[in-house]
Design an enzyme around this catalytic site. Structure first.
Site, short mmCIF file in Angstrom:
data_model
loop_
_atom_site.label_atom_id
_atom_site.label_comp_id
_atom_site.label_asym_id
_atom_site.label_seq_id
_atom_site.Cartn_x
_atom_site.Cartn_y
_atom_site.Cartn_z
CD GLU A 1 -2.41 1.46 2.71
OE1 GLU A 1 -2.61 0.45 3.42
OE2 GLU A 1 -2.74 2.61 3.06
NE ARG B 1 -0.97 8.72 4.89
CZ ARG B 1 -0.80 7.94 5.93
NH1 ARG B 1 0.19 8.17 6.77
NH2 ARG B 1 -1.60 6.93 6.15
CE LYS C 1 -6.46 1.94 7.27
NZ LYS C 1 -5.58 2.77 6.45
C1 3PG Z 1 -1.11 4.88 8.51
O1 3PG Z 1 -2.12 5.51 8.38
O2 3PG Z 1 0.01 5.35 8.28
C2 3PG Z 1 -1.26 3.46 8.86
O3 3PG Z 1 -2.31 3.34 9.73
C3 3PG Z 1 -0.01 2.85 9.37
O4 3PG Z 1 0.08 2.97 10.72
P1 3PG Z 1 1.38 2.49 11.48
O5 3PG Z 1 2.47 3.45 11.11
O6 3PG Z 1 1.00 2.57 12.94
O7 3PG Z 1 1.69 1.09 11.03
#
Ligand code: 3PG
Length: 211
Positions: free
Chosen positions: A45, A49, A132
């Site tokens: 994924e 961002r 999710k």
């Molecule tokens: C995110 O939004 O970046 C994900 O939820 C990943 O979260 P994490 O960095 O706690 O694995």
């Protein structure tokens, strides 16, 4: 099983962990994906961002064995851009009617976010039974997800947000969890340093979390 969910469920079932990636430099995307896939984590994924995210999806999509999706889908424009860049699935922190309509229109399998029973039930009504669970730890962690599973066993989840090597097995042992999302397999420092061997090793450990 719903058509809207079947492909998402297949992708989630490829490995115990879906790496959640924030890519700042698209030139790092291909070796990063190669390391993660070599380590046994084929579903990736890439969060939308960073300015480099769409180019990262394009580059990663060339990696044999990988299945690259786009995360942080918020708007219909995000969905169209992700599809155009070659994303094979989408992930969103929550779900809106507009986002879902765009995914249907683009034929993009979606892993939509839900944190409560009502949110999960609404998505189930719309044909989504692979969700999710976000933000997983802040929403009560594995005990909360187990509790949601009692009345709603037909819904499966990919918990994401605060999942780590120390708690991943708590989630993965639940009957309503197919996989979990996590960023720890691609630490920013290792990406910046190009430590692909180290990332492959983290991926390999993560790929064995259900052994
Ligand atoms: C995110 O939004 O970046 C994900 O939820 C990943 O979260 P994490 O960095 O706690 O694995």
């Amino acid at each position: 099983m719903s058509d809207k969910t079947q492909r998402t469920r297949e992708i989630c079932a490829l490995a115990p962990i879906v790496p959640v990636l924030v890519v700042d430099d698209a030139s790092q995307a291909r070796p990063l994906a190669e390391a993660l896939v070599a380590g046994g984590l084929p579903a990736l994924e890439v969060t939308l961002r960073t300015p480099a995210a769409l180019d990262a999806i394009r580059a990663m999509s060339q990696v044999p064995g990988g299945v690259v999706g786009a995360g942080t889908l918020i708007t219909p424009e995000d969905v169209r851009a992700a599809k155009e860049a070659g994303a094979k699935f989408g992930v969103s922190p929550g779900a809106t009617d507009a986002l879902i309509a765009a995914c249907v229109a683009e034929g993009l399998p979606l892993l939509p976010g839900a944190a409560t029973a009502s949110e999960a039930m609404r998505l189930l009504e719309l044909g989504y039974d692979m969700l999710k669970f976000f933000p997983a730890e802040a929403s009560g962690g594995a005990p909360a997800l187990k509790a949601i599973g009692a009345p709603l066993p037909q819904i499966s989840f990919c918990p994401t947000g605060g999942v780590s090597p120390s708690n991943a097995r708590d989630y993965l042992s639940l009957s309503n969890v197919v996989c979990a999302g996590g960023s720890w397999v691609a630490p920013n420092q290792m990406v910046v340093e190009g430590d692909w061997t180290g990332i492959e090793s983290l991926a390999r450990e993560a790929s064995k979390l259900t052994d």
